[in-house]
Design a protein around this motif. Structure first.
Motif, PDB file in Angstrom:
ATOM      1  N   ARG A   1       0.822  -1.206   0.000  1.00  0.00           N
ATOM      2  CA  ARG A   1       0.000   0.000   0.000  1.00  0.00           C
ATOM      3  C   ARG A   1       0.857   1.256   0.000  1.00  0.00           C
ATOM      4  O   ARG A   1       1.822   1.378   0.758  1.00  0.00           O
ATOM      5  CB  ARG A   1      -0.914   0.001   1.223  1.00  0.00           C
ATOM      6  CG  ARG A   1      -1.918   1.142   1.243  1.00  0.00           C
ATOM      7  CD  ARG A   1      -2.909   0.959   2.361  1.00  0.00           C
ATOM      8  NE  ARG A   1      -2.295   1.053   3.681  1.00  0.00           N
ATOM      9  CZ  ARG A   1      -2.795   0.469   4.776  1.00  0.00           C
ATOM     10  NH1 ARG A   1      -3.892  -0.272   4.680  1.00  0.00           N
ATOM     11  NH2 ARG A   1      -2.183   0.619   5.943  1.00  0.00           N
TER      12      ARG A   1
ATOM     13  N   ALA B   1       0.285   5.332   0.417  1.00  0.00           N
ATOM     14  CA  ALA B   1      -0.634   6.418   0.750  1.00  0.00           C
ATOM     15  C   ALA B   1      -0.047   7.753   0.316  1.00  0.00           C
ATOM     16  O   ALA B   1       1.174   7.956   0.346  1.00  0.00           O
ATOM     17  CB  ALA B   1      -0.908   6.438   2.250  1.00  0.00           C
TER      18      ALA B   1
ATOM     19  N   SER C   1       5.386   8.864  -0.376  1.00  0.00           N
ATOM     20  CA  SER C   1       4.288   7.942  -0.186  1.00  0.00           C
ATOM     21  C   SER C   1       4.786   6.831   0.701  1.00  0.00           C
ATOM     22  O   SER C   1       5.985   6.630   0.840  1.00  0.00           O
ATOM     23  CB  SER C   1       3.767   7.399  -1.513  1.00  0.00           C
ATOM     24  OG  SER C   1       4.671   6.501  -2.090  1.00  0.00           O
TER      25      SER C   1
ATOM     26  N   ASN D   1      -7.077  -1.298   1.325  1.00  0.00           N
ATOM     27  CA  ASN D   1      -6.730  -0.025   0.694  1.00  0.00           C
ATOM     28  C   ASN D   1      -7.335   1.126   1.491  1.00  0.00           C
ATOM     29  O   ASN D   1      -8.488   1.496   1.304  1.00  0.00           O
ATOM     30  CB  ASN D   1      -7.232   0.004  -0.755  1.00  0.00           C
ATOM     31  CG  ASN D   1      -6.716   1.215  -1.506  1.00  0.00           C
ATOM     32  OD1 ASN D   1      -5.565   1.605  -1.329  1.00  0.00           O
ATOM     33  ND2 ASN D   1      -7.557   1.826  -2.316  1.00  0.00           N
ATOM     34  N   GLU D   2      -6.550   1.666   2.392  1.00  0.00           N
ATOM     35  CA  GLU D   2      -7.001   2.760   3.235  1.00  0.00           C
ATOM     36  C   GLU D   2      -5.821   3.636   3.611  1.00  0.00           C
ATOM     37  O   GLU D   2      -4.660   3.241   3.468  1.00  0.00           O
ATOM     38  CB  GLU D   2      -7.674   2.227   4.504  1.00  0.00           C
ATOM     39  CG  GLU D   2      -6.734   1.423   5.396  1.00  0.00           C
ATOM     40  CD  GLU D   2      -7.427   0.878   6.635  1.00  0.00           C
ATOM     41  OE1 GLU D   2      -8.668   0.941   6.687  1.00  0.00           O
ATOM     42  OE2 GLU D   2      -6.722   0.411   7.547  1.00  0.00           O
ATOM     43  N   VAL D   3      -6.129   4.824   4.085  1.00  0.00           N
ATOM     44  CA  VAL D   3      -5.105   5.759   4.539  1.00  0.00           C
ATOM     45  C   VAL D   3      -5.147   5.794   6.062  1.00  0.00           C
ATOM     46  O   VAL D   3      -6.210   5.994   6.655  1.00  0.00           O
ATOM     47  CB  VAL D   3      -5.348   7.164   3.965  1.00  0.00           C
ATOM     48  CG1 VAL D   3      -4.303   8.142   4.498  1.00  0.00           C
ATOM     49  CG2 VAL D   3      -5.320   7.126   2.440  1.00  0.00           C
TER      50      VAL D   3
ATOM     51  N   THR E   1      -6.756  12.843   0.741  1.00  0.00           N
ATOM     52  CA  THR E   1      -5.806  11.736   0.877  1.00  0.00           C
ATOM     53  C   THR E   1      -6.319  10.545   0.077  1.00  0.00           C
ATOM     54  O   THR E   1      -7.524  10.417  -0.175  1.00  0.00           O
ATOM     55  CB  THR E   1      -5.633  11.311   2.344  1.00  0.00           C
ATOM     56  OG1 THR E   1      -6.887  10.841   2.850  1.00  0.00           O
ATOM     57  CG2 THR E   1      -5.135  12.463   3.204  1.00  0.00           C
ATOM     58  N   TRP E   2      -5.416   9.655  -0.321  1.00  0.00           N
ATOM     59  CA  TRP E   2      -5.802   8.459  -1.056  1.00  0.00           C
ATOM     60  C   TRP E   2      -4.665   7.449  -0.983  1.00  0.00           C
ATOM     61  O   TRP E   2      -3.567   7.754  -0.494  1.00  0.00           O
ATOM     62  CB  TRP E   2      -6.138   8.779  -2.511  1.00  0.00           C
ATOM     63  CG  TRP E   2      -4.980   9.270  -3.345  1.00  0.00           C
ATOM     64  CD1 TRP E   2      -4.206   8.530  -4.182  1.00  0.00           C
ATOM     65  CD2 TRP E   2      -4.463  10.610  -3.408  1.00  0.00           C
ATOM     66  NE1 TRP E   2      -3.245   9.325  -4.773  1.00  0.00           N
ATOM     67  CE2 TRP E   2      -3.392  10.603  -4.322  1.00  0.00           C
ATOM     68  CE3 TRP E   2      -4.826  11.808  -2.790  1.00  0.00           C
ATOM     69  CZ2 TRP E   2      -2.650  11.749  -4.613  1.00  0.00           C
ATOM     70  CZ3 TRP E   2      -4.092  12.956  -3.082  1.00  0.00           C
ATOM     71  CH2 TRP E   2      -3.020  12.909  -3.990  1.00  0.00           C
ATOM     72  N   SER E   3      -4.928   6.259  -1.456  1.00  0.00           N
ATOM     73  CA  SER E   3      -3.891   5.229  -1.460  1.00  0.00           C
ATOM     74  C   SER E   3      -4.121   4.266  -2.611  1.00  0.00           C
ATOM     75  O   SER E   3      -5.193   4.242  -3.222  1.00  0.00           O
ATOM     76  CB  SER E   3      -3.877   4.455  -0.126  1.00  0.00           C
ATOM     77  OG  SER E   3      -5.096   3.756   0.058  1.00  0.00           O
TER      78      SER E   3
END
Length: 369
Positions: free
Chosen positions: A226, A228, A261, A270-272, A299-301
């Motif tokens: 992942r 972020a 990142s 899939n999370e921040v 925010t995103w990942s």
């Protein structure tokens, strides 16, 4: 589906679409499969940086030459996609830097400059004063590695253009999730999703999901990592720039700055997280102290496909005829998309490859003991 294709590419992101486009250009009947859902695919979350000199892991990293070839290919693709379908992919090349904020980093980056120059790469060392003159907003750096050919593309526009041109060239985009590979003896026969799709050759280019496809001859050494990222309003004077630092990068584009990142082993979650953002902001604030006072706007990942040794898997399966791999590109999927498409096309068609020695990326390297 009764139609039998010459090649089915499993995956419709940057790498999969590039493979489908190249194979269609070569006159093959091609289909490429993608579920067309946002599940955290790496390309949907990517910043789109083209920085092979910066991303190199060590002095003998084989991905540097591959990355340079990848960037050169994207320059060609930008022109060809514009000519073919009128698509702009947002290519720009105004240089990328990696700043040093202590003596250890300065020593490491100066050595990298020297080594890459010996390999005929165009890199320079900027001293502290030169770096501050170029980027007045930069924190107190000891200097910076400068790669003037570095730049970026818009990942979303790139993938949309590759898909559209692949279809324009005759490829078929199948909106379906590939679940398994069907074989007939020691030969690939079809891909199964909601339907059965026969093919002579199958290319696995499903990113972090590549290893979930059933029927592969052996477990695939690719896992989701992942990454972020966050966006903030651009402090005054940042403009368009890409600068790496210790554990973070900053990408200025318009009135917004993207910082990233993380590299987190978190499965397909899939999370921040707050902890991930804290690591990013620590490095980003060192790069640009003014960011410490900026509010986060979003925010995103994304989930990057990372192999066991960090190198892509490019080439044929050692035991199942007709099965090919184009996966495991890690955080360089955008950079390596175009050149991967070319290499897969050349391998399947039987042409000499533009990069002669692909042994470092041989998928069979994980299964030799």
């Amino acid at each position: 589906m009764n139609t039998a294709f010459d090649v089915i590419v499993v995956g419709g992101g940057a790498v999969g679409a590039a493979c489908a486009r190249e194979l269609a250009r070569a006159g093959r009947s091609v289909a490429f499969m993608d579920p067309d859902t946002d599940e955290g695919q790496a390309w949907r979350a990517a910043a789109g940086m083209l920085a092979p000199e910066i991303e190199s892991r060590d002095s003998d990293d084989p991905t540097v030459a591959l990355g340079v070839a990848g960037r050169d290919r994207l320059v060609v693709l930008a022109e060809r996609l514009k000519e073919s379908i009128g698509a702009e992919i947002g290519l720009w090349q105004e240089g990328i830097a990696h700043a040093a904020f202590d003596e250890a980093d300065e020593t490491l980056l100066r050595a990298r400059v020297a080594h890459q120059r010996q390999q005929s790469l165009h890199v320079d060392w900027l001293d502290a004063e030169e770096a501050k003159t170029r980027w007045p907003w930069l924190g107190p750096a000891y200097g910076a590695l400068w790669a003037p050919a570095g730049g970026g593309v818009d990942p979303q526009r790139l993938v949309e253009a590759l898909r559209a041109d692949a279809v324009h060239l005759g490829a078929t985009l199948i909106t379906d999730r590939a679940l398994s590979i069907e074989r007939h003896g020691d030969k690939v026969a079809a891909v199964r999703g909601a339907e059965r799709y026969p093919a002579t050759d199958v290319v696995i280019a499903a990113g972090a999901w590549s290893g979930l496809i059933e029927g592969l001859p052996r477990p695939l050494a690719v896992a989701p990592i992942r990454g972020a990222m966050a966006a903030l309003p651009a402090p005054e004077g940042v403009g368009r720039a890409i600068v790496y630092g210790k554990g973070a990068y900053l990408m200025g584009r318009g009135d917004e700055v993207t910082v990233g990142s993380t590299m987190e082993y978190a499965g397909f979650k899939n999370e921040v997280t707050a902890a991930g953002l804290a690591r990013i902001f620590a490095g980003a604030s060192q790069l640009c102290p003014a960011l410490a006072r900026s509010p986060v706007t979003r925010t995103w990942s994304g989930l990057r496909p990372v192999s066991a040794d960090g190198l892509p898997l490019l080439g044929r399966d050692p035991s199942l005829e007709g099965l090919w791999y184009a996966t495991g590109h890690g955080r360089n999927g955008i950079l390596l998309s175009g050149i991967t498409g070319v290499l897969i096309r050349q391998l399947i068609v039987g042409e000499p490859t533009v990069i002669e020695d692909l042994s470092a990326f041989d998928p069979g390297r994980f299964w030799k003991w």
